[in-house]
Design an enzyme around this catalytic site. Structure first.
Site, short mmCIF file in Angstrom:
data_model
loop_
_atom_site.label_atom_id
_atom_site.label_comp_id
_atom_site.label_asym_id
_atom_site.label_seq_id
_atom_site.Cartn_x
_atom_site.Cartn_y
_atom_site.Cartn_z
N ARG A 1 0.86 -1.19 0.00
CA ARG A 1 0.00 0.00 0.00
C ARG A 1 0.90 1.24 0.00
NH1 ARG A 1 1.61 2.05 4.01
NH2 ARG A 1 0.37 3.91 3.61
N GLY A 2 0.24 2.40 -0.20
CA GLY A 2 1.00 3.63 -0.36
C GLY A 2 1.16 3.85 -1.87
N ALA A 3 0.86 5.07 -2.32
CA ALA A 3 0.77 5.32 -3.77
C ALA A 3 2.02 4.88 -4.55
CB ALA A 3 0.44 6.79 -4.01
N ARG B 1 -7.15 -0.71 -7.28
CA ARG B 1 -7.45 0.44 -6.42
C ARG B 1 -7.59 1.67 -7.31
NH1 ARG B 1 -4.34 1.33 -0.92
NH2 ARG B 1 -6.39 2.11 -0.30
N GLN C 1 -3.09 2.66 9.72
CA GLN C 1 -1.74 2.76 9.12
C GLN C 1 -0.80 3.60 9.99
OE1 GLN C 1 -4.62 3.05 7.50
NE2 GLN C 1 -4.48 2.44 5.36
N ASP D 1 -2.17 10.66 -2.68
CA ASP D 1 -2.44 9.64 -3.70
C ASP D 1 -2.69 10.24 -5.07
OD1 ASP D 1 -2.94 8.25 -1.07
OD2 ASP D 1 -3.05 6.60 -2.52
N ASN E 1 -5.79 12.25 -0.22
CA ASN E 1 -4.95 11.41 0.65
C ASN E 1 -5.88 10.67 1.60
OD1 ASN E 1 -2.30 10.53 1.51
ND2 ASN E 1 -2.65 11.66 3.40
N LYS E 2 -5.30 9.84 2.43
CA LYS E 2 -6.06 8.98 3.34
C LYS E 2 -7.18 9.74 4.03
CE LYS E 2 -5.83 5.54 3.87
NZ LYS E 2 -6.82 4.66 3.15
O1 MRU Z 1 -4.89 3.20 1.78
P1 MRU Z 1 -3.42 3.44 1.84
O2 MRU Z 1 -2.80 2.95 3.09
O3 MRU Z 1 -2.71 2.94 0.60
O4 MRU Z 1 -3.28 5.03 1.82
C1 MRU Z 1 -1.99 5.57 1.70
C2 MRU Z 1 -1.93 7.03 1.87
O5 MRU Z 1 -2.92 7.68 2.02
C3 MRU Z 1 -0.56 7.65 1.76
O6 MRU Z 1 -0.50 8.85 2.48
C4 MRU Z 1 -0.23 7.95 0.29
O7 MRU Z 1 -0.45 6.85 -0.53
C5 MRU Z 1 1.19 8.41 0.13
S1 MRU Z 1 2.38 7.14 0.40
C6 MRU Z 1 3.90 7.85 0.11
#
Ligand code: MRU
Length: 350
Positions: free
Chosen positions: A47-49, A92, A199, A240, A250-251
């Site tokens: 996970r994470g963009a 996703r 997270q 993201d 973002n999250k």
């Molecule tokens: O649902 P997730 O855990 O993939 O969400 C991730 C985030 O919101 C991060 O802040 C974003 O992807 C940046 S990661 C460098």
């Protein structure tokens, strides 16, 4: 270089850290089919963009190698790989990096048509490794630029996890904290727990404490009191997708944090590679927001129920922070400030 995604060279799989098991266990998954790779992204094992983009690139390279013997005809092979790419892209919707990395892999496929199969497989592997290596130097640059905005001794707050495990190295929002710690700087970081999948609690505190950064875990609803007490001098978050006008997805919970920061006059910094900027989205309203299963809210991180089983839930995984609340967007190519339609356009052209 710290790396949470690898080829199992000589084997038939991609090896990736299962983030759903952190912080309790450091377990690696070995994935070889499109379905396994899709599932790893959808379940947030990876996970994470930036990390999902890197992982998808590795997945394409490995699946191409695994499936190559079953498709002797080149036209059939390339059609199948494009189908796998579309399938992985649908795992996703919000992080644009996933599609960005897959488009790069499709570009390599296009350039390889008519070349020998071994050349194609080697070119796909080389591209996946290049995406990963580029991301590492991009994160290092973002960390350096982000650090230039901070002062030793500051209190910082972050939401979700934008660390090394969400990228290839350092991370984006956690990058300046990790780089600063390496240089002997002392930050005090408040990590929002980040409901519903935690997270912040599970991953950000794990990464920062492992690196020796002073980190305190708070519930998401405590950010206001922490800022009202003057404990925070800057907010640092990842993202993201950034729209052309600077609106940023973002999250879930990030926009609330930005509103609180604005109220208390605390600068709000968004950090991301330029591959997260999507100029085809005019504003945040054009960014697709993932909606996940409500059971994630009703069940405390896949274990005990915390609500009646029958209660309906609404579970958007991301929200959009209005550009007016963002002090700066830090990318590897420079720091963008308002008016974002101009500064982002300039950076994307450059
Ligand atoms: O649902 P997730 O855990 O993939 O969400 C991730 C985030 O919101 C991060 O802040 C974003 O992807 C940046 S990661 C460098």
């Amino acid at each position: 270089m710290y790396s949470n995604v690898n080829f199992d060279l000589g084997g038939n799989c991609v090896r990736v850290l299962d983030q759903t098991r952190l912080p309790n266990e450091e377990v690696y998954l070995h994935l070889s089919t499109p379905e396994e790779c899709y599932d790893a992204i959808a379940r947030l094992c990876v996970r994470g963009a930036p990390a999902i983009g890197i992982f998808a690139a590795f997945a394409i390279a490995q699946i191409a190698r695994n499936e190559s013997p079953s498709h002797e005809d080149d036209a059939v092979f390339f059609a199948r790989m494009r189908q796998v790419s579309e399938y992985l892209a649908s795992s996703r919707p919000t992080a644009v990096n996933l599609r960005w990395a897959l488009r790069r892999m499709e570009g390599v496929m296009g350039a390889c048509e008519g070349r020998g199969r071994e050349d194609t497989l080697a070119a796909l592997q080389a591209e996946a490794l290049a995406i990963q290596a580029e991301d590492a130097s991009i994160c290092e640059r973002i960390s350096e630029l982000g650090l230039s905005l901070l002062e030793d001794g500051w209190g910082l707050i972050t939401h979700c996890n934008a660390g090394a495990i969400a990228t290839s190295a350092y991370g984006t929002a956690l990058g300046p904290m990790l780089l600063g710690a390496q240089r002997g700087m002392q930050f005090h970081v408040y990590a929002d727990e980040t409901r519903p999948l935690l997270q912040g609690a599970r991953l950000t505190t794990y990464e920062l404490s492992k690196a020796g950064v002073d980190v305190t875990l708070i519930c998401d609803n405590m950010a206001s009191i922490v800022m009202s007490q003057g404990k925070v001098q800057a907010c640092l978050v990842g993202c993201d997708r950034v729209a052309a006008n600077g609106d940023t997805a973002n999250k879930i919970g990030t926009s609330g944090l930005a509103i609180i920061a604005h109220h208390y006059g605390v600068p709000f910094y968004v950090m991301c590679p330029t591959s997260t900027i999507d100029m085809s989205c005019a504003s945040g309203g054009d960014i697709p927001i993932e909606e996940r299963n409500g059971d994630e809210i009703k069940t405390m991180f896949y274990s005990r129920p915390v609500a009646p089983a029958s209660v309906p839930c609404y579970n958007p995984a991301f929200d959009v922070t209005d550009h007016s609340l963002i002090t700066a967007i830090v990318t590897e190519k420079g720091i963008c400030r308002a008016p974002y339609d101009q500064s982002l356009a300039a950076i994307m052209k450059g």
